[in-house]
Design a protein around this motif. Structure first.
Motif, PDB file in Angstrom:
ATOM      1  N   LEU A 182       8.748  41.611  18.348  1.00 31.75           N
ATOM      2  CA  LEU A 182       8.660  41.749  19.799  1.00 31.75           C
ATOM      3  C   LEU A 182      10.057  41.660  20.390  1.00 31.75           C
ATOM      4  N   ARG A 183      10.360  42.519  21.363  1.00 35.63           N
ATOM      5  CA  ARG A 183      11.608  42.412  22.124  1.00 35.63           C
ATOM      6  C   ARG A 183      11.256  41.853  23.490  1.00 35.63           C
ATOM      7  N   LEU A 184      11.920  40.744  23.839  1.00 39.69           N
ATOM      8  CA  LEU A 184      11.633  40.076  25.104  1.00 39.69           C
ATOM      9  C   LEU A 184      12.495  40.635  26.226  1.00 39.69           C
ATOM     10  N   ASP A 185      12.163  40.265  27.455  1.00 35.13           N
ATOM     11  CA  ASP A 185      12.915  40.735  28.609  1.00 35.13           C
ATOM     12  C   ASP A 185      14.357  40.230  28.615  1.00 35.13           C
ATOM     13  N   SER A 186      14.638  39.178  27.858  1.00 35.98           N
ATOM     14  CA  SER A 186      16.005  38.660  27.747  1.00 35.98           C
ATOM     15  C   SER A 186      16.822  39.440  26.720  1.00 35.98           C
ATOM     16  N   GLY A 187      16.186  40.353  25.985  1.00 34.92           N
ATOM     17  CA  GLY A 187      16.856  41.107  24.932  1.00 34.92           C
ATOM     18  C   GLY A 187      16.689  40.481  23.555  1.00 34.92           C
ATOM     19  N   ALA A 188      16.203  39.237  23.520  1.00 38.25           N
ATOM     20  CA  ALA A 188      15.996  38.557  22.237  1.00 38.25           C
ATOM     21  C   ALA A 188      14.811  39.179  21.510  1.00 38.25           C
ATOM     22  N   GLU A 189      14.864  39.110  20.189  1.00 39.16           N
ATOM     23  CA  GLU A 189      13.751  39.561  19.365  1.00 39.16           C
ATOM     24  C   GLU A 189      13.099  38.350  18.724  1.00 39.16           C
ATOM     25  N   VAL A 190      11.782  38.367  18.637  1.00 42.32           N
ATOM     26  CA  VAL A 190      11.018  37.285  18.013  1.00 42.32           C
ATOM     27  C   VAL A 190       9.954  37.898  17.119  1.00 42.32           C
ATOM     28  N   ARG A 191       9.385  37.042  16.270  1.00 46.62           N
ATOM     29  CA  ARG A 191       8.314  37.484  15.370  1.00 46.62           C
ATOM     30  C   ARG A 191       7.009  36.795  15.725  1.00 46.62           C
ATOM     31  N   ALA A 192       5.996  37.595  16.018  1.00 41.70           N
ATOM     32  CA  ALA A 192       4.630  37.111  16.097  1.00 41.70           C
ATOM     33  C   ALA A 192       4.044  37.311  14.695  1.00 41.70           C
ATOM     34  N   TRP A 193       2.974  36.625  14.350  1.00 40.37           N
ATOM     35  CA  TRP A 193       2.407  36.814  13.019  1.00 40.37           C
ATOM     36  C   TRP A 193       0.903  36.570  13.026  1.00 40.37           C
ATOM     37  N   ALA A 194       0.260  37.190  12.040  1.00 39.92           N
ATOM     38  CA  ALA A 194      -1.188  37.060  11.890  1.00 39.92           C
ATOM     39  C   ALA A 194      -1.588  37.492  10.486  1.00 39.92           C
ATOM     40  N   ARG A 195      -2.841  37.226  10.117  1.00 40.07           N
ATOM     41  CA  ARG A 195      -3.354  37.676   8.820  1.00 40.07           C
ATOM     42  C   ARG A 195      -3.375  39.196   8.752  1.00 40.07           C
ATOM     43  N   ASP A 196      -3.819  39.830   9.821  1.00 42.33           N
ATOM     44  CA  ASP A 196      -3.921  41.289   9.877  1.00 42.33           C
ATOM     45  C   ASP A 196      -2.865  41.796  10.849  1.00 42.33           C
ATOM     46  N   ARG A 197      -1.671  42.038  10.333  1.00 41.52           N
ATOM     47  CA  ARG A 197      -0.582  42.383  11.236  1.00 41.52           C
ATOM     48  C   ARG A 197      -0.758  43.741  11.893  1.00 41.52           C
ATOM     49  N   ALA A 198      -1.425  44.680  11.231  1.00 33.55           N
ATOM     50  CA  ALA A 198      -1.666  45.987  11.844  1.00 33.55           C
ATOM     51  C   ALA A 198      -2.584  45.844  13.057  1.00 33.55           C
ATOM     52  N   ALA A 199      -3.613  45.018  12.938  1.00 31.87           N
ATOM     53  CA  ALA A 199      -4.525  44.796  14.065  1.00 31.87           C
ATOM     54  C   ALA A 199      -3.817  44.062  15.196  1.00 31.87           C
ATOM     55  N   LEU A 200      -2.978  43.070  14.857  1.00 37.51           N
ATOM     56  CA  LEU A 200      -2.220  42.359  15.887  1.00 37.51           C
ATOM     57  C   LEU A 200      -1.246  43.307  16.574  1.00 37.51           C
ATOM     58  N   HIS A 201      -0.569  44.161  15.787  1.00 40.30           N
ATOM     59  CA  HIS A 201       0.381  45.123  16.355  1.00 40.30           C
ATOM     60  C   HIS A 201      -0.335  46.048  17.342  1.00 40.30           C
ATOM     61  N   ALA A 202      -1.485  46.569  16.950  1.00 39.05           N
ATOM     62  CA  ALA A 202      -2.245  47.470  17.825  1.00 39.05           C
ATOM     63  C   ALA A 202      -2.708  46.743  19.085  1.00 39.05           C
ATOM     64  N   ALA A 203      -3.207  45.516  18.929  1.00 39.12           N
ATOM     65  CA  ALA A 203      -3.690  44.760  20.087  1.00 39.12           C
ATOM     66  C   ALA A 203      -2.544  44.412  21.032  1.00 39.12           C
ATOM     67  N   LEU A 204      -1.408  43.982  20.473  1.00 39.34           N
ATOM     68  CA  LEU A 204      -0.246  43.662  21.313  1.00 39.34           C
ATOM     69  C   LEU A 204       0.275  44.902  22.030  1.00 39.34           C
ATOM     70  N   SER A 205       0.354  46.033  21.314  1.00 39.19           N
ATOM     71  CA  SER A 205       0.830  47.280  21.930  1.00 39.19           C
ATOM     72  C   SER A 205      -0.053  47.671  23.106  1.00 39.19           C
ATOM     73  N   GLY A 206      -1.360  47.618  22.897  1.00 40.26           N
ATOM     74  CA  GLY A 206      -2.291  47.961  23.960  1.00 40.26           C
ATOM     75  C   GLY A 206      -2.221  46.996  25.134  1.00 40.26           C
ATOM     76  N   ALA A 207      -2.128  45.699  24.848  1.00 37.87           N
ATOM     77  CA  ALA A 207      -2.096  44.699  25.914  1.00 37.87           C
ATOM     78  C   ALA A 207      -0.803  44.784  26.718  1.00 37.87           C
ATOM     79  N   VAL A 208       0.323  45.000  26.032  1.00 38.19           N
ATOM     80  CA  VAL A 208       1.599  45.108  26.738  1.00 38.19           C
ATOM     81  C   VAL A 208       1.622  46.378  27.585  1.00 38.19           C
ATOM     82  N   ALA A 209       1.123  47.474  27.036  1.00 45.20           N
ATOM     83  CA  ALA A 209       1.058  48.724  27.798  1.00 45.20           C
ATOM     84  C   ALA A 209       0.151  48.558  29.022  1.00 45.20           C
ATOM     85  N   ALA A 210      -0.977  47.893  28.861  1.00 45.71           N
ATOM     86  CA  ALA A 210      -1.896  47.670  29.985  1.00 45.71           C
ATOM     87  C   ALA A 210      -1.268  46.743  31.018  1.00 45.71           C
ATOM     88  N   ALA A 211      -0.517  45.723  30.553  1.00 49.61           N
ATOM     89  CA  ALA A 211       0.126  44.787  31.477  1.00 49.61           C
ATOM     90  C   ALA A 211       1.189  45.487  32.316  1.00 49.61           C
TER      91      ALA A 211
END
Length: 178
Positions: A137-166
């Motif tokens: 993830l790239r934050l508004d400060s320019g920093a990069e961080v790592r989110a993690w989960a068992r199913d990273r593809a599902a988390l990536h898709a959910a985060l992409s959709g939620a950020v786009a919707a936000a």
């Protein structure tokens, strides 16, 4: 911090609104593993006519259950993932989706390591746990961080959709093509 805010940020309290993605730590069912195995050992000793070691089996069952209880409680706090339309929760750390500029693409097989793959891990853990996958993830400060989960593809898709919707589906909220 007002009492109402403190209750909303305590680990284990479910965030309000729809949950777009969720993972928990270990199941509380594992708490019963040692007592079940000790009961099976006692049954085996009874069936075979051997002397039953009631005291030792009881001590082992209780001690193992208590140790499992501590580990289960820790994984249910620190291994917890929740994504709502407003916030991403990793362990006890909360990150508002309005702070996420981009969900970075997953690395291709054989590709060189991306900069976010060595960035700070969200939550209290120093590294991504075993059998979990990271999402950059790239934050508004320019920093990069790592989110993690068992199913990273599902988390990536959910985060992409939620950020786009936000962000209203336009501008900085989508996945970064680079």
């Amino acid at each position: 911090m007002p009492a109402s805010d403190a209750a909303a940020t305590r680990p284990g309290i479910e965030p309000e609104g729809p949950i777009l993605y969720a993972e928990d730590g270990w199941s509380w069912a594992w708490f019963l593993a040692a007592p079940v195995f000790c009961a099976a050992a006692a049954a085996f000793e009874l069936i075979t006519g051997a002397p039953v070691h009631w005291m030792m089996l009881t001590v082992c069952a209780v001690a193992s259950a208590l140790c499992h209880g501590v580990m289960i409680a820790a994984t249910r706090v620190h291994g917890r993932v929740r994504l709502t339309p407003e916030v991403y929760i990793q362990g006890t750390e909360e990150l508002g989706l309005d702070r996420i500029d981009a969900v970075l693409p997953l690395p291709a097989a054989g590709a060189p390591e991306a900069s976010w793959e060595t960035a700070r891990t969200l939550g209290e853990l120093r590294e991504v746990p075993r059998r979990r996958g990271a999402v950059g993830l790239r934050l508004d400060s320019g920093a990069e961080v790592r989110a993690w989960a068992r199913d990273r593809a599902a988390l990536h898709a959910a985060l992409s959709g939620a950020v786009a919707a936000a962000e209203g589906g336009a501008g900085r909220g989508g996945s970064d093509p680079a």
